[in-house]
Design an enzyme around this catalytic site. Structure first.
Site, short mmCIF file in Angstrom:
data_model
loop_
_atom_site.label_atom_id
_atom_site.label_comp_id
_atom_site.label_asym_id
_atom_site.label_seq_id
_atom_site.Cartn_x
_atom_site.Cartn_y
_atom_site.Cartn_z
N LEU A 1 1.05 -1.04 -0.26
CA LEU A 1 -0.06 0.01 0.00
C LEU A 1 1.12 1.42 0.39
O LEU A 1 1.48 1.19 0.97
CB LEU A 1 -0.81 0.36 1.61
CG LEU A 1 -1.83 0.91 1.84
CD1 LEU A 1 -2.76 0.44 2.39
CD2 LEU A 1 -1.60 2.70 2.03
N SER B 1 -0.68 10.67 -6.24
CA SER B 1 -1.59 11.35 -7.52
C SER B 1 -0.48 11.64 -9.01
O SER B 1 -0.69 11.88 -9.84
CB SER B 1 -2.08 12.00 -6.69
OG SER B 1 -0.74 13.17 -6.67
N SER B 2 0.91 11.93 -7.85
CA SER B 2 1.59 12.59 -8.51
C SER B 2 3.76 12.18 -7.91
O SER B 2 3.90 11.92 -7.10
CB SER B 2 1.98 14.10 -8.68
OG SER B 2 2.04 15.21 -7.68
N GLY B 3 4.63 12.10 -8.73
CA GLY B 3 5.60 12.26 -8.17
C GLY B 3 6.53 11.02 -7.28
O GLY B 3 6.30 10.20 -8.75
N ILE B 4 6.92 10.89 -7.16
CA ILE B 4 7.81 9.87 -6.37
C ILE B 4 6.56 8.71 -6.12
O ILE B 4 6.97 7.50 -6.24
CB ILE B 4 8.32 10.21 -5.20
CG1 ILE B 4 9.74 11.26 -5.15
CG2 ILE B 4 9.06 8.38 -4.26
CD1 ILE B 4 10.75 12.00 -3.90
N TYR C 1 8.32 22.05 7.78
CA TYR C 1 8.31 21.53 7.18
C TYR C 1 9.65 20.94 7.95
O TYR C 1 9.94 19.27 7.80
CB TYR C 1 8.86 21.38 5.75
CG TYR C 1 9.36 20.26 5.10
CD1 TYR C 1 8.02 19.62 4.43
CD2 TYR C 1 10.93 20.10 4.01
CE1 TYR C 1 8.28 18.39 3.86
CE2 TYR C 1 10.39 18.96 3.50
CZ TYR C 1 9.42 18.29 3.27
OH TYR C 1 9.80 17.37 2.31
#
Length: 279
Positions: free
Chosen positions: A7, A12-15, A151
């Site tokens: 899982l 949705s994008s990127g890595i 972050y």
């Protein structure tokens, strides 16, 4: 033997997207999750191009009910869970004087507590399978960087959480790893949620240092970033290696960058390096 089940969050994008495709190509039954399945178009197109099948499901890491439903649904439908890849997260640029504590709290909610939530839900099933727990962190989980206080705090928390969990989980048969990318050619500006020109204009006393930082970091992303597919190779290594290490970087640059901190007992080299980015 049935194929192992992984899982992956934030696909949705990127890595996350690249890892889902790589895992499916490697023979894993791949459950690719994302907060909004209406944004799965690029993921479906990539799967079609690669000739692989993905099980695409909704999972919002900030919603405990969503996390529980997704994990339990995977086990109910596939009979097992062999690996979790915590990839979902969001970038953020800002400094504490110019933002609210609620802004910082939201960054922690997505990037740290989301990881804790999915990990908690998955661990009973990973224990049952002798599985893998992999978390995509960042070089920002090792080295604090200017205007990335919230972050980096979240990624530091993730690394401390996983480093503490790793020996405990290992005693029960679960392998824990963190993957630390550097600059990856994803939608960086969109992911941090600000327009650089607007952020500089609103920075007040921090205007010049923020301008210098953004010039440095955007140049780094434009000139030396990995592709998501290159970064996904390292995630797949953590997923498939017989004995993966706890900490893996995705490039030579990331290894050298994090090595500055890991060899810097008093912190002066690290703070001097990041301070040079500010002009």
């Amino acid at each position: 033997m049935p194929s192992p089940v992984v899982l992956i969050t934030g696909t949705s994008s990127g890595i996350g997207l690249a890892t889902a495709i790589a895992a499916a190509r490697a023979g894993w039954t791949t459950v690719a999750t994302l907060r909004d399945t209406g944004r799965a178009g690029a993921l479906r197109e990539a799967a079609d191009r690669a000739g692989v099948t993905l099980d695409i499901r909704q999972l919002d890491v900030t919603d405990p009910d969503s996390v529980t439903a997704a994990v339990e649904g995977v086990v109910a439908d596939h009979g097992r869970l062999d690996a979790l890849v915590n990839n979902a997260g969001a970038g953020h640029v800002g400094t504490i004087e110019n933002e609210s504590v609620d802004d910082v709290r939201q960054v922690m909610e997505v990037n740290f507590f989301g990881v804790a939530q999915t990990t908690k839900a998955a661990l009973p099933h990973l224990r049952a399978s002798g599985g893998r727990l992999i978390t995509v962190s960042s070089v920002g989980g090792v080295i604090g960087q200017p205007f990335n206080e919230a972050y980096c705090a979240a990624k530091f928390a993730v690394e401390g959480f996983m480093e503490s969990l790793a020996p405990v989980a290992a005693k029960l048969g679960v392998t824990v790893s963190v993957v630390e990318p550097g600059a990856v050619a994803t939608e960086f500006v969109n992911n941090i949620g600000v327009d650089p020109a607007d952020a500089i204009a609103a920075a007040g006393a921090y205007e010049e240092t923020l301008k210098n930082y953004l010039t440095h970091i955007l140049g780094q992303f434009a000139g030396g970033a990995q592709t998501p597919e290159e970064a996904a190779v390292t995630v797949l290594e953590a997923l498939t290696a017989e004995r993966p290490p706890f900490r893996l970087q995705t490039s030579d640059w990331a290894r050298a960058f994090t090595g500055t901190k890991l060899a810097d007992n008093d912190g002066s080299a690290t703070v001097g390096m990041t301070g040079s980015w500010l002009g």
